[in-house]
Design a protein around this motif. Structure first.
Motif, PDB file in Angstrom:
ATOM      1  N   UNK A 101       0.861  -1.372  -0.037  1.00  0.00           N
ATOM      2  CA  UNK A 101       0.006  -0.050   0.123  1.00  0.00           C
ATOM      3  C   UNK A 101       0.894   1.163   0.111  1.00  0.00           C
ATOM      4  N   UNK A 102       0.717   2.109  -0.695  1.00  0.00           N
ATOM      5  CA  UNK A 102       1.761   3.286  -0.894  1.00  0.00           C
ATOM      6  C   UNK A 102       1.476   4.359   0.365  1.00  0.00           C
ATOM      7  N   UNK A 103       2.514   5.067   0.504  1.00  0.00           N
ATOM      8  CA  UNK A 103       2.574   5.974   1.571  1.00  0.00           C
ATOM      9  C   UNK A 103       2.350   7.311   1.234  1.00  0.00           C
ATOM     10  N   UNK A 104       2.113   8.283   2.032  1.00  0.00           N
ATOM     11  CA  UNK A 104       2.078   9.477   1.743  1.00  0.00           C
ATOM     12  C   UNK A 104       3.412  10.564   1.664  1.00  0.00           C
ATOM     13  N   UNK A 105       3.675  11.527   0.827  1.00  0.00           N
ATOM     14  CA  UNK A 105       4.580  12.252   1.251  1.00  0.00           C
ATOM     15  C   UNK A 105       4.030  13.149   2.273  1.00  0.00           C
ATOM     16  N   UNK A 106       5.343  13.825   2.836  1.00  0.00           N
ATOM     17  CA  UNK A 106       5.090  14.578   4.009  1.00  0.00           C
ATOM     18  C   UNK A 106       4.248  16.021   3.844  1.00  0.00           C
ATOM     19  N   UNK A 107       3.898  16.847   4.590  1.00  0.00           N
ATOM     20  CA  UNK A 107       3.461  18.133   4.418  1.00  0.00           C
ATOM     21  C   UNK A 107       4.068  19.216   3.391  1.00  0.00           C
ATOM     22  N   UNK A 108       5.402  18.882   3.188  1.00  0.00           N
ATOM     23  CA  UNK A 108       6.150  19.840   2.404  1.00  0.00           C
ATOM     24  C   UNK A 108       5.986  19.356   0.911  1.00  0.00           C
TER      25      UNK A 108
END
Length: 907
Positions: A815-822
């Motif tokens: 399952x893919x993970x999200x990039x951070x807030x930046x």
């Protein structure tokens, strides 16, 4: 008397059933005989350890005829290195524990070596200290230094008499009698005030006795006069008016023999005997000594003689005297101070003293404290060059937070009864003088509104150089005038008196780690490109210093560890963590289990200077430099440097990721990256049935990984391959999606790689979705679609195509993970051009995996990678680096083992 282990503990530790006796000399293995001063009986278990032919050593059952080996000690595995056995009786060996040291000796053909393992156990030492407390108090009272007087003058008196046994060691001359009594009692238990005393000479007996006459009959305390030294104790017996027996109960420490005095038997005249001196702790034996106030350290005597610190600590944690600990267990009040806040708004209650820090020093700020009405303690120094702040919660026993450019680490250790040792370690960057403060607050916020009655308890404030025990402050008593008080009143008092249990001794923690393991090892990761990867601290030696450096390490993708110094103490030692071999002057290596090794270098300093003590990573061949891949490395659990048998000099010796350790360019150190020991993962190592945690089924399996730039970069795939033993084919494509693009980015980059999967592949992983959402903006679609026009359909189509290309392969979705807030595009909390969100793509992977009966590992939901991940995990808010790759890889490795245990990789 030490209690033999239960069967469960024997299973964990490799301890054999206890023996009744242990030999002291070589014997005939036939007939009933006297062993260690005790007649043996038919059926007695006897540890035979001193045979001239070491092949005969082992555990035997005594009989009137030929002796035979005990049923639980007849094979190589039951006599292997680390196996221990407890002895029950005997003049010399009663209550001792012995350890087998040969690696799985073939019975009858290999030498079987057995050495002492542990001296009289910690419980016996504590019993002795408990009994000593009352004796010490009586002696103190006899000198006029009563407890009441000492408490009244605690703020100004250097003696502080009447408080602790530790005070007795250091107080004024009027307590000399109490000091002698303490020393004698502790000498008798194998506890010595100094290392020199332990490896030196003591009184071990007497020469021929001249009986004399006219004495008072009875048993009397033996006195010692003259000579050079102190600490001996003993008893003598007078019967029929004549001296008949002399018994030495404590050897003391002497360079010149004293004389016996028998004056306590009134009227005894003409009695005499010569004092015989001998080694206190001989080579191969162990002893205890105080390594800091109230803390006993266990040392082993090696050839030289040299005392080597085993790292075992007993009786109490640092700065808590043994007698005070016993007082706490019994529910007695402890002498302490209480900090009470001032009333009013804007208070910042503080006890502080100015100190001049010196550049390069590693300083420890240590406070022993207990929660009262307030529970938040802060240790702080604000000036640049030695700036640090460490916040502690004394109710929960945790470090709340740390900050400051110079802080190395902060720790909190439970001492029992609600007391904690709070410690901040700082590496001084420049000379600076300012106030070193201990502050309290209501909820961690300063300033605050004080009520004039609330506070917390502080027993001591210490500032010291790391590795030393001397207090850099003139007093450790917070009530002393040496400390300035701000918005606070400090009064001498006693702590609440409630019985409590002390923390378990270190040996229990060691047993837990040996059996279960601890996720505490640091991974040292090499940089990418040509480099000389090294992690080090600078420490000084003096010409002639005896240097012992011990590093506990385990192979990763790299398996050659080099320990190196090119100044003052010069050596270049390389350790093969795959084959368990060592090369270089002074190098040795010992297997600890589960691929962990203790790597040791022993040398003598050839000059007085500072040098960098380097841990260097080597490739499979050659030395430095070499071309690294940016992901490979090895694991280090601890690194400890000792000079002349002293304390460890390294700061943060069990965490190489901190600023205490200098890293060469590009080297990354990842904390808590691997399990240390945990021998239950392989039951065969502890004499039980092997337990497979799923790893065996993975070894050698052919793995193909489909994905995008995160996959082809190799940071997580290399971890999976190295930790599972799977054979990797990395088919990642930078910038690729699984489905059909609706933007300028190319379509089907991941899907097209399915045709390149080798037909005999056994496991295929698919890491898709992040580009499908953020770059190609593939139409999401719905569950049940089967073409690559949508993301749902492309997932289904990929399963069908993989089953055609590699019919026997097991498929696992990541399952893919999200990039951070930046990150601008590839993250949650954003809607793409198709009106979809990343969590919808994550859900699609999970749903198609369930629909197709394929497994999935929820990297995006469970691994710690995602929107709130640390910045250290990625290079740009999305693409993982070596640190993030280790997190990703370790999560997947455990997931693969879990699937293996469930039989997912079966036929």
């Amino acid at each position: 008397m030490a209690r033999p282990a239960t069967a469960a503990v024997r299973l964990l530790t490799g301890e054999r059933e206890p023996v009744r006796l242990a030999t002291t000399v070589s014997i005939l293995l036939h007939g009933l005989q006297i062993i260690d001063g005790v007649p043996c009986e038919v059926g007695d278990r006897v540890l035979v350890k001193d045979q001239a032919d070491q092949r005969q050593n082992g555990i035997y059952t005594a009989s009137e005829g030929e002796w035979f080996r005990a049923a639980d000690a007849r094979t190589a595995r039951t006599l292997q290195k680390g196996t221990t056995v407890h002895t029950q009786v005997g003049t010399v060996n009663a209550d001792r524990v012995f350890q087998f040291t040969a690696d799985e000796p073939a019975v009858g053909s290999d030498a079987i070596t057995i050495v002492p393992s542990v001296p009289p156990d910690v419980a016996e030492v504590v019993d002795e200290v408990e009994a000593l407390r009352d004796e010490t108090q009586v002696l103190k009272d006899a000198t006029g230094a009563s407890a009441g007087q000492a408490a009244a003058s605690a703020a100004s008196s250097a003696a502080n008499a009447g408080l602790t046994a530790a005070d007795v060691v250091t107080t004024a001359a009027n307590l000399a009698g109490a000091q002698a009594a303490r020393d004698a009692s502790l000498y008798g238990k194998g506890i010595f005030p100094t290392i020199a005393a332990a490896i030196g000479l003591g009184v071990i007996g007497s020469g021929a006795i001249t009986a004399g006459s006219g004495g008072t009959n009875g048993t009397f305390d033996l006195a010692f006069t003259g000579g050079a030294g102190s600490g001996a104790a003993g008893r003598f017996v007078v019967a029929g008016g004549a001296l008949t027996q002399i018994l030495i109960t404590a050897p003391g420490s002497y360079t010149v023999a004293p004389n016996f005095s028998f004056a306590s038997s009134l009227g005894l005249a003409g009695a005499a005997a010569a004092v015989v001196l001998g080694k206190n702790a001989d080579v191969g034996e162990y002893f205890w000594t105080e390594v800091s106030a109230g803390v006993l350290g266990l040392y082993n005597v090696t050839a030289g003689p040299v005392a080597t610190d085993t790292g075992v600590r007993a009786a109490t944690s640092s700065l808590m005297s043994a007698v005070e600990l016993m007082m706490m267990i019994q529910g007695l009040s402890l002498p302490t101070t209480k900090m009470v806040e001032s009333i009013g708004s804007g208070v910042s209650p503080s006890v502080y003293r100015s100190y001049s820090f010196v550049s390069g020093d590693t300083i420890e700020h240590v406070v022993i404290a207990r929660a009262g009405e307030r529970a938040m303690l802060q240790l702080i120094h604000t000036a640049a060059g030695a700036a640090y702040t460490a916040n502690f919660n004394l109710e929960e026993g945790v470090v709340v937070s740390t900050s400051g450019a110079n802080i190395v680490s902060a720790s909190i250790s439970a001492l029992g009864g609600g007391w904690f040792e709070c410690k901040a370690v700082v590496l001084v960057g420049s000379n600076v003088t300012n106030n070193v403060q201990a502050r309290m607050s209501a909820a961690g916020n300063l300033p605050y509104t004080g009520d004039g009655t609330s506070g917390l308890y502080i027993r001591s404030i210490i500032l010291r150089k790391q590795g030393l025990t001397a207090n850099l402050f003139p007093s450790s008593d917070p009530a002393n005038a040496a400390f300035t008080k701000q918005n606070v009143t400090v009064t001498t008092t006693t702590s609440p008196n409630a019985p409590s249990l002390i923390t378990l001794p270190d040996t229990v923690e060691e047993l837990y780690i040996r059996a279960i393991g601890r996720m505490s090892a640091t991974k040292l990761v090499e940089p990418s490109g040509s480099a000389s990867p090294s992690v080090y601290q600078a420490k000084s030696v003096v010409l002639g210093d005896a240097v012992v450096w011990k590093v506990i390490a385990k192979k990763g993708e790299r398996y050659r560890l080099n320990l190196f110094s090119n100044n003052a103490a010069i050596f270049n030692c390389t350790f093969d963590l795959e084959n368990g071999t060592a090369s270089g002057t002074g190098a040795s290596i010992v297997a600890l289990g589960n691929d962990w090794y203790e790597c040791t270098v022993i040398v003598t300093a050839t000059a007085s200077a500072s040098t960098n003590w380097q841990h260097r990573i080597f490739a499979a061949a050659g030395t430095h430099p070499y071309v690294g891949d940016g992901a490979s490395g090895l694991y280090v659990q601890s690194s400890k440097l000792h000079l002349n048998g002293g304390a460890n000099l390294f700061g943060d010796s069990e965490n190489h990721s901190t600023s205490a350790w200098t890293k060469s360019a590009g080297v990354t150190a990842v904390a808590n990256a691997a399990l240390y020991l945990g021998l239950l993962a392989n039951g065969a190592d502890i004499g039980g049935d092997p337990y497979d945690d799923g790893r065996e089924a993975l070894v050698g399996k052919k793995l193909a990984t489909l994905g995008d730039s995160i996959t082809i970069a190799g940071f997580y795939t290399s971890v999976i391959a190295s930790q599972t033993g799977m054979v990797l084919t990395n088919l990642g494509v930078s910038g690729a999606s699984l489905g059909q693009s609706t933007t300028a980015y190319a379509s089907f980059g991941i899907y097209n790689q399915i045709a390149n999967i080798p037909a005999d592949t056994e496991v295929v992983t698919i890491a898709a979705g992040i580009n499908d959402f953020g770059a190609q903006e593939v139409v999401l679609g719905v569950l049940g679609q089967t073409t690559t026009a949508t993301f749902y359909g492309a997932l289904w189509a990929a399963v069908v195509a993989i089953r055609t290309q590699a019919p026997n392969a097991k498929i696992i979705f990541f399952v893919p993970y999200s990039g951070d807030s930046t990150h601008a595009t590839h993250r949650i909390m954003r809607t793409n051009g198709q009106g979809n969100t990343l969590d919808q793509f994550m859900r699609a992977v999970r749903e198609v995996a369930l629909l197709t009966s394929c497994a999935y590992l929820d990297v995006g939901g469970e691994s710690g990678l995602g929107y709130f991940m640390p910045a250290s995990y990625t290079s740009d808010g999305l693409h993982i680096n070596a640190v993030g790759g280790l997190r990703y890889g370790i999560y997947c490795v455990e997931g693969l083992r879990r699937l293996s245990r469930a039989g997912y990789f079966g036929a």
